[in-house]
Design a protein around this motif. Structure first.
Motif, PDB file in Angstrom:
ATOM      1  N   PHE A  65       0.861  -1.180   0.000  1.00 55.26           N
ATOM      2  CA  PHE A  65       0.000   0.000   0.000  1.00 55.26           C
ATOM      3  C   PHE A  65       0.903   1.238   0.000  1.00 55.26           C
ATOM      4  O   PHE A  65       1.992   1.219   0.565  1.00 55.26           O
ATOM      5  CB  PHE A  65      -0.880   0.046   1.256  1.00 55.26           C
ATOM      6  N   SER A  66       0.412   2.319  -0.602  1.00 52.32           N
ATOM      7  CA  SER A  66       1.162   3.576  -0.505  1.00 52.32           C
ATOM      8  C   SER A  66       0.204   4.752  -0.604  1.00 52.32           C
ATOM      9  O   SER A  66      -0.886   4.640  -1.178  1.00 52.32           O
ATOM     10  CB  SER A  66       2.234   3.676  -1.604  1.00 52.32           C
ATOM     11  N   VAL A  67       0.635   5.880  -0.051  1.00 55.59           N
ATOM     12  CA  VAL A  67      -0.182   7.103  -0.087  1.00 55.59           C
ATOM     13  C   VAL A  67       0.751   8.301   0.036  1.00 55.59           C
ATOM     14  O   VAL A  67       1.720   8.279   0.800  1.00 55.59           O
ATOM     15  CB  VAL A  67      -1.234   7.097   1.045  1.00 55.59           C
ATOM     16  N   LEU A  68       0.474   9.346  -0.744  1.00 58.23           N
ATOM     17  CA  LEU A  68       1.224  10.589  -0.615  1.00 58.23           C
ATOM     18  C   LEU A  68       0.868  11.281   0.694  1.00 58.23           C
ATOM     19  O   LEU A  68      -0.288  11.251   1.122  1.00 58.23           O
ATOM     20  CB  LEU A  68       0.907  11.532  -1.778  1.00 58.23           C
ATOM     21  N   VAL A  69       1.859  11.920   1.299  1.00 61.57           N
ATOM     22  CA  VAL A  69       1.640  12.691   2.527  1.00 61.57           C
ATOM     23  C   VAL A  69       2.272  14.059   2.313  1.00 61.57           C
ATOM     24  O   VAL A  69       3.488  14.182   2.178  1.00 61.57           O
ATOM     25  CB  VAL A  69       2.275  11.996   3.753  1.00 61.57           C
ATOM     26  N   SER A  70       1.445  15.095   2.249  1.00 54.09           N
ATOM     27  CA  SER A  70       1.969  16.429   1.942  1.00 54.09           C
ATOM     28  C   SER A  70       2.552  17.114   3.171  1.00 54.09           C
ATOM     29  O   SER A  70       3.452  17.937   3.049  1.00 54.09           O
ATOM     30  CB  SER A  70       0.862  17.297   1.343  1.00 54.09           C
ATOM     31  N   LYS A  71       2.031  16.796   4.349  1.00 56.40           N
ATOM     32  CA  LYS A  71       2.449  17.497   5.566  1.00 56.40           C
ATOM     33  C   LYS A  71       3.285  16.572   6.443  1.00 56.40           C
ATOM     34  O   LYS A  71       2.788  15.577   6.976  1.00 56.40           O
ATOM     35  CB  LYS A  71       1.220  17.985   6.338  1.00 56.40           C
ATOM     36  N   ALA A  72       4.559  16.901   6.588  1.00 61.06           N
ATOM     37  CA  ALA A  72       5.449  16.073   7.397  1.00 61.06           C
ATOM     38  C   ALA A  72       4.972  15.981   8.843  1.00 61.06           C
ATOM     39  O   ALA A  72       5.246  14.987   9.527  1.00 61.06           O
ATOM     40  CB  ALA A  72       6.871  16.639   7.351  1.00 61.06           C
ATOM     41  N   SER A  73       4.241  16.991   9.286  1.00 61.50           N
ATOM     42  CA  SER A  73       3.746  16.983  10.665  1.00 61.50           C
ATOM     43  C   SER A  73       2.744  15.859  10.908  1.00 61.50           C
ATOM     44  O   SER A  73       2.462  15.513  12.061  1.00 61.50           O
ATOM     45  CB  SER A  73       3.100  18.329  11.003  1.00 61.50           C
ATOM     46  N   ASN A  74       2.192  15.276   9.835  1.00 61.99           N
ATOM     47  CA  ASN A  74       1.243  14.171   9.990  1.00 61.99           C
ATOM     48  C   ASN A  74       1.931  12.806  10.121  1.00 61.99           C
ATOM     49  O   ASN A  74       1.261  11.816  10.434  1.00 61.99           O
ATOM     50  CB  ASN A  74       0.288  14.126   8.786  1.00 61.99           C
ATOM     51  N   LEU A  75       3.237  12.751   9.869  1.00 61.91           N
ATOM     52  CA  LEU A  75       3.924  11.459   9.866  1.00 61.91           C
ATOM     53  C   LEU A  75       3.874  10.730  11.207  1.00 61.91           C
ATOM     54  O   LEU A  75       3.666   9.504  11.230  1.00 61.91           O
ATOM     55  CB  LEU A  75       5.370  11.633   9.409  1.00 61.91           C
ATOM     56  N   PRO A  76       4.078  11.400  12.358  1.00 59.56           N
ATOM     57  CA  PRO A  76       4.030  10.652  13.630  1.00 59.56           C
ATOM     58  C   PRO A  76       2.702   9.931  13.839  1.00 59.56           C
ATOM     59  O   PRO A  76       2.684   8.760  14.243  1.00 59.56           O
ATOM     60  CB  PRO A  76       4.253  11.743  14.685  1.00 59.56           C
ATOM     61  N   ALA A  77       1.575  10.594  13.554  1.00 58.09           N
ATOM     62  CA  ALA A  77       0.265   9.953  13.724  1.00 58.09           C
ATOM     63  C   ALA A  77       0.095   8.802  12.741  1.00 58.09           C
ATOM     64  O   ALA A  77      -0.475   7.751  13.085  1.00 58.09           O
ATOM     65  CB  ALA A  77      -0.850  10.981  13.545  1.00 58.09           C
ATOM     66  N   ILE A  78       0.604   8.964  11.532  1.00 63.97           N
ATOM     67  CA  ILE A  78       0.505   7.905  10.527  1.00 63.97           C
ATOM     68  C   ILE A  78       1.339   6.703  10.930  1.00 63.97           C
ATOM     69  O   ILE A  78       0.903   5.542  10.818  1.00 63.97           O
ATOM     70  CB  ILE A  78       0.934   8.453   9.155  1.00 63.97           C
ATOM     71  N   GLN A  79       2.538   6.943  11.429  1.00 65.95           N
ATOM     72  CA  GLN A  79       3.399   5.838  11.848  1.00 65.95           C
ATOM     73  C   GLN A  79       2.819   5.112  13.061  1.00 65.95           C
ATOM     74  O   GLN A  79       2.933   3.885  13.184  1.00 65.95           O
ATOM     75  CB  GLN A  79       4.804   6.367  12.124  1.00 65.95           C
ATOM     76  N   THR A  80       2.170   5.859  13.927  1.00 66.93           N
ATOM     77  CA  THR A  80       1.490   5.224  15.059  1.00 66.93           C
ATOM     78  C   THR A  80       0.354   4.329  14.568  1.00 66.93           C
ATOM     79  O   THR A  80       0.165   3.212  15.064  1.00 66.93           O
ATOM     80  CB  THR A  80       0.938   6.297  16.017  1.00 66.93           C
TER      81      THR A  80
END
Length: 338
Positions: free
Chosen positions: A279-294
């Motif tokens: 699976f893959s998805v673009l993420v424009s805001k680096a600030s969203n990465l911690p919640a996504i990784q969780t």
């Protein structure tokens, strides 16, 4: 002992400063090495394959040929020329006010995903119709399937919640004779992303997705205003599009914004985790990465990656994850790519 004398350097009277010239920005070699859009655009070549582009070509402040990226018609025709010149797409158009994406950045995502597959295939990119890709929210423009099939001959299923976008994408596919390579499907439940969409027998090697980045129309509008100011185009006397590159609601914003969309996609991916390799998805805001990784950790992903990309001054990234361990990935490879 006397110290040798050194002559003083001749001093020249400084010349009066002339009119300042804009400093031309340096071209950054930041695109993927296989991306066809390296360096500057060759406008004579583009015009030769798409003559209608000629009326939109301007000379920018640096004395170079360009187009007015604040003009939706110019951007649409420019994309048409790029897709025809580089990918052999003879017919391409989208309805007014639908997202008109920058082609080089879209191509980068495709190439980096090809590298992801190559990483589990002894460094060789799997090509041809045995590779199946699911484009979640392909939009009216259908750009990812067009580029992916042209570059790697992959098979695509593009999905959408917007019937108008499906109709426009279908017209592009049919007019270019790509019906056997690109299939389209309407998501019957707008509240779902992956669920209620796939047949139990379907298998995909990849998913890709360019999600809505904003949480509201107001947020999307403010984002566009910031971009116009940064580009020096916020001329109060000039009527500019509210949203740069256009876009409908489902393309640009959703309740909860990018973070909520991606975390929902991760939750839904658990239920179809055996049907899809990566699976893959673009993420424009680096600030969203911690919640996504969780969310990925909570979902039990066996492996995940954050792949950084950049196009000039724009930084972007995508997150990829799989529920298959290394041994299962190799079994998938042997079964589907050999």
């Amino acid at each position: 002992m006397t110290t040798p004398r050194t002559s003083k350097a001749t001093r020249h009277k400084p010349k009066p400063a002339g009119e300042a010239k804009p400093v031309e920005p340096r071209v950054k070699p930041s695109l993927h090495p296989r991306n066809r859009h390296q360096g500057r655009y060759d406008f004579p070549q583009l015009i030769s394959v798409c003559p209608e582009l000629a009326e939109f070509v301007i000379i920018n402040p640096y004395g170079k040929e360009s187009i007015d990226f604040a003009n939706p018609s110019a951007v649409r025709v420019f994309n048409r020329a790029l897709l025809k010149a580089f990918y052999g797409i003879a017919h391409w158009d989208i309805p007014a006010d639908y997202l008109c994406p920058p082609v080089p950045g879209r191509a980068d995502y495709v190439h980096f995903l090809a590298d992801l597959l190559a990483s589990i295939n002894d460094g060789e990119i799997p090509r041809g119709q045995n590779v199946r890709v699911l484009d979640i929210g392909m939009g009216a423009n259908c750009v990812y399937p067009l580029i992916g099939h042209s570059e790697y001959r992959w098979q695509f299923l593009g999905t959408e919640v917007d019937p108008t976008a499906v109709k426009a994408a279908k017209a592009i596919v049919q007019s270019n004779g790509l019906n056997k390579a690109i299939s389209l499907r309407l998501q019957p439940n707008p509240q779902k992303i992956l669920l209620d969409l796939l047949e139990s027998s379907e298998r995909f090697d990849l998913t890709m997705c360019n999600p809505p980045f904003h949480a509201s129309l107001d947020e999307a509008t403010r984002g566009s205003e910031r971009k116009w100011r940064a580009l020096g185009k916020a001329d109060p006397k000039r009527k500019l599009p509210v949203l740069n590159f256009g876009g409908q609601a489902a393309e640009l914003w959703c309740e909860g914004g990018e973070q909520r969309f991606v975390t929902q996609l991760i939750r839904e991916s658990i239920q179809v985790g055996r049907q899809i390799l990566w699976f893959s998805v673009l993420v424009s805001k680096a600030s969203n990465l911690p919640a996504i990784q969780t969310a990925l950790k909570k979902a039990g992903a066996r492996e995940s990656q954050v792949v950084d990309m950049s196009q000039g001054n724009k930084q972007s990234r995508f997150v990829a994850w799989t529920f298959h361990d290394k041994e299962q990935q190799q079994m998938w490879r042997e079964k589907n790519w050999k």
